[in-house]
Design a protein around this motif. Structure first.
Motif, PDB file in Angstrom:
ATOM      1  N   HIS A 168      -3.167  -3.419  11.734  1.00  0.00           N
ATOM      2  CA  HIS A 168      -2.999  -3.002  13.124  1.00  0.00           C
ATOM      3  C   HIS A 168      -3.158  -1.492  13.127  1.00  0.00           C
ATOM      4  O   HIS A 168      -2.441  -0.783  12.421  1.00  0.00           O
ATOM      5  CB  HIS A 168      -1.607  -3.415  13.621  1.00  0.00           C
ATOM      6  N   GLU A 215       0.817  -1.215   0.000  1.00  0.00           N
ATOM      7  CA  GLU A 215       0.000   0.000   0.000  1.00  0.00           C
ATOM      8  C   GLU A 215       0.854   1.270   0.000  1.00  0.00           C
ATOM      9  O   GLU A 215       0.484   2.282  -0.586  1.00  0.00           O
ATOM     10  CB  GLU A 215      -0.909  -0.023   1.224  1.00  0.00           C
ATOM     11  N   ILE A 232     -10.500   6.763   2.336  1.00  0.00           N
ATOM     12  CA  ILE A 232     -10.565   7.220   3.727  1.00  0.00           C
ATOM     13  C   ILE A 232     -10.109   6.097   4.656  1.00  0.00           C
ATOM     14  O   ILE A 232     -10.675   5.005   4.651  1.00  0.00           O
ATOM     15  CB  ILE A 232     -12.000   7.689   4.079  1.00  0.00           C
TER      16      ILE A 232
HETATM   17  C1  LIG Z   1     -10.189   1.423   2.319  1.00  0.00           C
HETATM   18  S1  LIG Z   1      -8.454   1.321   2.352  1.00  0.00           S
HETATM   19  C2  LIG Z   1      -7.980   2.924   2.839  1.00  0.00           C
HETATM   20  C3  LIG Z   1      -7.060   3.591   1.835  1.00  0.00           C
HETATM   21  C4  LIG Z   1      -5.708   2.959   1.737  1.00  0.00           C
HETATM   22  N1  LIG Z   1      -4.846   3.441   2.787  1.00  0.00           N
HETATM   23  C5  LIG Z   1      -5.069   3.233   0.369  1.00  0.00           C
HETATM   24  O1  LIG Z   1      -3.912   3.640   0.301  1.00  0.00           O
HETATM   25  O2  LIG Z   1      -5.762   2.999  -0.634  1.00  0.00           O
HETATM   26  C6  LIG Z   1      -8.256   0.328   3.781  1.00  0.00           C
HETATM   27  C7  LIG Z   1      -6.839  -0.079   4.075  1.00  0.00           C
HETATM   28  O3  LIG Z   1      -6.073   1.010   4.579  1.00  0.00           O
HETATM   29  C8  LIG Z   1      -5.245   0.611   5.662  1.00  0.00           C
HETATM   30  N2  LIG Z   1      -5.650   1.317   6.894  1.00  0.00           N
HETATM   31  C9  LIG Z   1      -6.785   2.019   7.050  1.00  0.00           C
HETATM   32  N3  LIG Z   1      -6.834   2.579   8.275  1.00  0.00           N
HETATM   33  C10 LIG Z   1      -5.715   2.206   8.915  1.00  0.00           C
HETATM   34  C11 LIG Z   1      -5.202   2.452  10.234  1.00  0.00           C
HETATM   35  N4  LIG Z   1      -5.854   3.184  11.110  1.00  0.00           N
HETATM   36  N5  LIG Z   1      -4.016   1.905  10.565  1.00  0.00           N
HETATM   37  C12 LIG Z   1      -3.331   1.134   9.683  1.00  0.00           C
HETATM   38  N6  LIG Z   1      -3.761   0.855   8.427  1.00  0.00           N
HETATM   39  C13 LIG Z   1      -4.945   1.395   8.043  1.00  0.00           C
HETATM   40  C14 LIG Z   1      -5.417  -0.882   5.805  1.00  0.00           C
HETATM   41  O4  LIG Z   1      -4.411  -1.502   5.059  1.00  0.00           O
HETATM   42  C15 LIG Z   1      -6.769  -1.116   5.172  1.00  0.00           C
HETATM   43  O5  LIG Z   1      -6.859  -2.403   4.655  1.00  0.00           O
END
Ligand SMILES: C[S@@+](CC[C@H](N)C(=O)[O-])C[C@H]1O[C@@H](n2cnc3c(N)ncnc32)[C@H](O)[C@@H]1O
Length: 542
Positions: free
Chosen positions: A392, A270, A337
């Motif tokens: 996490h 990511e 988000i």
């Molecule tokens: C819907 S996506 C959000 C957007 C994502 N960060 C992207 O770059 O496209 C959800 C993913 O973001 C990451 N994520 C979201 N909130 C997080 C948090 N509070 N701490 C760590 N990872 C998070 C996780 O990998 C999750 O599976």
């Protein structure tokens, strides 16, 4: 010549064209879209061949050529209609454009193109099509419908430019009729690298609670009723399969959809993903070129695992008829988000649209987050929930509480509450502890949010309020600190409203209730009367 000899004769191109046209029109009228596309394709190919042959003759007949061009234009327009019914919007738009190249004011093609552009949220381009179509003599029989489209495009174009949405009348009517038509809208936000993970959405200016941040339509949704037998597990699986099929179908048929989905995280690497430009999500975004990337179904499945949202969740409210159903969907812009345990945004689901608004005041540059799971719960529970989401949580509140939880007394309070000690005494111990541990500002809100269940119970009944009233903080202090730390939530609002009704209505409390209400429901409920009716719903539902 005998009749059967005649039957043996191969048809002339003209006869074959006539036969194909007749068959295609019949299929179109019978709404057999797939078959009519096939026959129109044969007709169009033959017609194009004929145009090419005739125009290369020494003395081309201009009348014949005009007649062929007209037939071709109509066939393209009809095939566009059938393709659009099959949701092949890219193909349908190409046909409309080709037909309009032959005849720039071709009525049917203009109307078909206008409708497709409208469904792709290209409001001003759709408006141009309908405005031109209205001037055609053929419009006279359909003036009312066409003017309806013109008005709708104008309204949606205005909404998408200004963010001026108001659901009040629909709420006040008790959600009567279809859910209101909504435009897509991108507010004061941009996508950037996030400290939480990968990319995230950020505020580009200071915004206050209730401000609308974005409105986006689902690529696909699937809704149904969950049975009580297996807690709906089977129904959920069937719905998930249908949902995946719908998304794959949309991506196959629309290049823009495919492209938008390809910007989303599939859970791998990511932090290496690029942050897309916001212009990509604006309704009037430039057409994207041909996508060279092949549709990868496994990747789409992974993208859906990471990004799909269920409508009925703690940080969302479903308005209208859909609130009776379990619903899952993919909303691309909202998928950027991230989660935080001190979120600052909430969602409203209206029809297939999601409206995201600030649930507390947000500073310019701050990351916009909403809760993927219930953040009015202790760190240990939140840890479990974020694990089931596959990450996490690295938010500020979790980091803060990880330190706090090392304190023996904190552990005792948590265990005590699990074993059913009196909630008032647990709150008293926690509040006293926070004084000693020098917990200030947001920290207090975080801790109170973690032990929210105890506060909720303590403030919930007249008896416990009387018993603990002087030894635990006043309800409005706790409500304020929790709403300030983790954004407003229906359950926090409910506690406030109960106290507010118990203690009698003061103007200050009324103002505060409305502010909290805007944090929960957003400023899209402009009329106070409508907001009040939602606040009352809150009391009965929560
Ligand atoms: C819907 S996506 C959000 C957007 C994502 N960060 C992207 O770059 O496209 C959800 C993913 O973001 C990451 N994520 C979201 N909130 C997080 C948090 N509070 N701490 C760590 N990872 C998070 C996780 O990998 C999750 O599976």
């Amino acid at each position: 010549m005998r009749e059967d000899d005649q039957l043996q004769q191969p048809l002339t191109p003209e006869e074959l064209m006539q036969e194909l046209r007749f068959k295609a029109t019949e299929l179109l009228l019978r709404e057999e879209w797939q078959e009519s596309v096939q026959v129109y394709t044969q007709f169009i190919n033959l017609c194009q061949d004929q145009i090419s042959v005739k125009s290369h003759q020494n003395h081309p007949d201009p009348d014949l050529l005009t007649k062929l061009q007209k037939s071709l234009c109509l066939a393209l327009s009809n095939r566009a209609e059938a393709l659009s019914r099959l949701r092949d919007l890219t193909g349908a738009l190409k046909d409309c454009d080709q037909a309009l190249k032959i005849e720039s004011t071709h009525f049917k093609s203009l109307v078909c193109k206008g409708k497709i552009l409208l469904s792709l949220n290209r409001y001003s381009m759709a408006l141009d099509c309908f405005k031109t179509a209205v001037l055609d003599p053929q419009a006279s029989g359909n003036l009312e419908t066409l003017n309806g489209y013109v008005q709708k495009c104008k309204k949606l174009e205005f909404q998408s430019r200004t963010g001026a949405f108001d659901l009040s009348d629909w709420i006040l009517s008790g959600f009567r009729g279809k859910s209101p038509e909504l435009a897509e809208y991108t507010g004061p936000v941009q996508i950037k690298r996030s400290e939480l993970s990968g990319r995230g959405l950020f505020a580009t200016k200071n915004i206050d609670a209730g401000t609308l941040l974005l409105v986006t339509k689902a690529i696909a949704t699937e809704r149904g009723i969950l049975s009580s037998e297996d807690s709906g597990e089977n129904a959920r699986l069937v719905m998930w399969k249908n949902f995946v099929d719908k998304v794959v179908d949309s991506a196959t048929k629309c290049e823009r959809t495919h492209h938008l989905i390809s910007t989303l995280s599939s859970g791998e690497d990511e932090d290496k993903l690029e942050a897309p430009e916001m212009s990509l999500f604006r309704p009037e975004a430039e057409e994207i070129g041909e996508l060279n990337e092949k549709l990868d179904k496994v990747k789409i499945l992974n993208v859906l695992d990471v990004n799909s949202l269920v409508e009925d969740s703690v940080s969302a409210k479903v308005l209208g008829r859909n609130s009776d159903y379990y619903g899952v969907g993919l909303w691309v812009l909202a998928s950027f988000i991230n989660h935080s345990c001190n979120p600052n945004a909430r969602r409203l689901h209206v029809g297939d649209h999601v409206l995201v608004h600030a649930s507390r005041d947000v500073k310019a540059g701050e990351e916009i987050t909403f809760a993927y799971f219930d953040v009015l719960s202790p760190l240990s529970k939140r840890d479990e929930m974020s694990k089931t989401w596959g990450f996490h949580c690295s938010c500020k509140r979790c980091k803060f509480e990880e330190e706090m939880c090392s304190k023996q007394e904190m552990k005792e309070i948590e265990i005590g509450l699990e074993r059913g000690i009196d909630v008032g005494s647990a709150i008293f111990r926690l509040e006293e502890g926070m004084k000693r541990w020098m917990v200030r500002g947001r920290g207090k809100g975080y801790m109170r949010a973690s032990f929210w269940a105890a506060y909720f119970e303590a403030y919930g009944s007249e008896k416990s309020v009387t018993r603990w009233g002087r030894r635990i903080p006043a309800v409005d202090i706790v409500v304020d600190s929790v709403a300030e730390a983790v954004g407003c939530d229906e359950r926090v609002l409910k506690v406030f409203m109960q106290a507010f009704k118990r203690n009698g209505v003061s103007l200050v409390d009324m103002e505060k209730a409305l502010k909290l209400g805007r944090g929960v429901h957003g400023k899209v409920v402009k009329k106070q009367q409508a907001l009040r009716s939602l606040l009352d719903f809150g009391i009965h539902d929560a």
